[in-house]
Write an enzyme that holds these catalytic residues in place. Structure first.
Site, short mmCIF file in Angstrom:
data_model
loop_
_atom_site.label_atom_id
_atom_site.label_comp_id
_atom_site.label_asym_id
_atom_site.label_seq_id
_atom_site.Cartn_x
_atom_site.Cartn_y
_atom_site.Cartn_z
N CYS A 2 0.77 -1.19 0.02
CA CYS A 2 0.05 -0.11 -0.12
C CYS A 2 0.95 1.28 -0.06
O CYS A 2 1.64 1.46 0.91
CB CYS A 2 -0.87 0.06 1.28
SG CYS A 2 -2.12 1.51 1.31
N GLU A 104 -3.72 1.10 -6.15
CA GLU A 104 -2.85 -0.07 -6.40
C GLU A 104 -2.71 -0.02 -7.99
O GLU A 104 -3.73 0.25 -8.94
CB GLU A 104 -3.30 -1.37 -5.85
CG GLU A 104 -2.08 -2.31 -5.97
CD GLU A 104 -0.79 -1.79 -5.08
OE1 GLU A 104 0.15 -1.64 -6.04
OE2 GLU A 104 -0.83 -1.94 -3.99
#
Length: 221
Positions: A2, A104
């Site tokens: 992340c 992402e």
């Protein structure tokens, strides 16, 4: 991993959601939060939730020089109790990090497409985090944190091989409870979130550049 996320929920909504008496800093809308930024995080003290700011990228308290250590933005749930930087923190220094979406990059042929992932109802949610305090040689206290990651759910599996741990709302109090120091119980909370409650959509590649922190970052393309 992340590496980018968002938080532009209204302060009053966050106060109600997390039972906060106050937010003691200016909470600006953020559309492209990046490592080394100061981010909103909650800890619990004597049964009361407190929100503050932690620098994203954990510096272990025991290192002598922050420039010689890799600042850890993520911690793997599967090895968290084995790593020197994290094994004591999961027992004693847990926090939740506030977000309403994260990014992402999905591999497509020879390219990568940034995706924004969020709840279907677009609500705020809680990353499981760890924090520590590093004291510099001149006595400055630097409070830092790391976001815990785990294996992907079905939605995320089509995008990336990791995802941040998003705590169930009913598990947040247990995660923040300083009296809870049973490693096995705490590890049992570090699961992939229910993909049926999440959605993802493509966004502009501008999110790869930390200079862009504007509403256009979250616009679907």
């Amino acid at each position: 991993m992340c590496e980018r996320f968002t938080l532009f929920a209204k302060p009053d909504d966050l106060k109600e959601r997390y039972n906060l008496e106050e937010i003691p800093f200016e909470l600006k809308p953020r559309y492209n939060i990046a490592p080394s930024d100061y981010i909103a995080a909650i800890i619990n003290h004597n049964g009361i939730n407190h929100v503050g700011q932690l620098k994203w990228g954990l510096i272990p308290s025991w290192v002598k020089d922050e420039k010689t250590t890799y600042k850890m933005i993520n911690a793997k749930a599967e090895t968290i109790r084995d790593k020197p930087s994290f094994k004591n923190l999961i027992i004693k220094k847990r926090c939740i990090i506030l977000a309403d979406g994260f990014y992402e990059w999905k591999g497509i042929e020879n390219d990568k497409q940034p995706m924004r992932i969020m709840m279907k109802d677009e609500s705020v949610f809680s990353f499981a985090g760890l924090y520590d305090t590093w004291i510099s040689p001149n006595g400055e206290r630097v409070n830092t944190c790391s976001i815990i990651t785990t294996k992907p759910n079905a939605l995320m599996g089509d995008i990336h091989d990791r995802m941040p741990v998003i705590l169930k709302q009913e598990d947040e109090a247990l995660w923040l409870d300083r009296g809870m120091q049973e490693g096995n119980v705490l590890e049992s909370l570090l699961l992939s979130y229910d993909e049926n409650q999440m959605k993802a959509y493509p966004v502009s590649k501008m999110v790869g550049n930390v200079r862009y922190d504007i509403p256009d970052c979250i616009a679907e393309i």
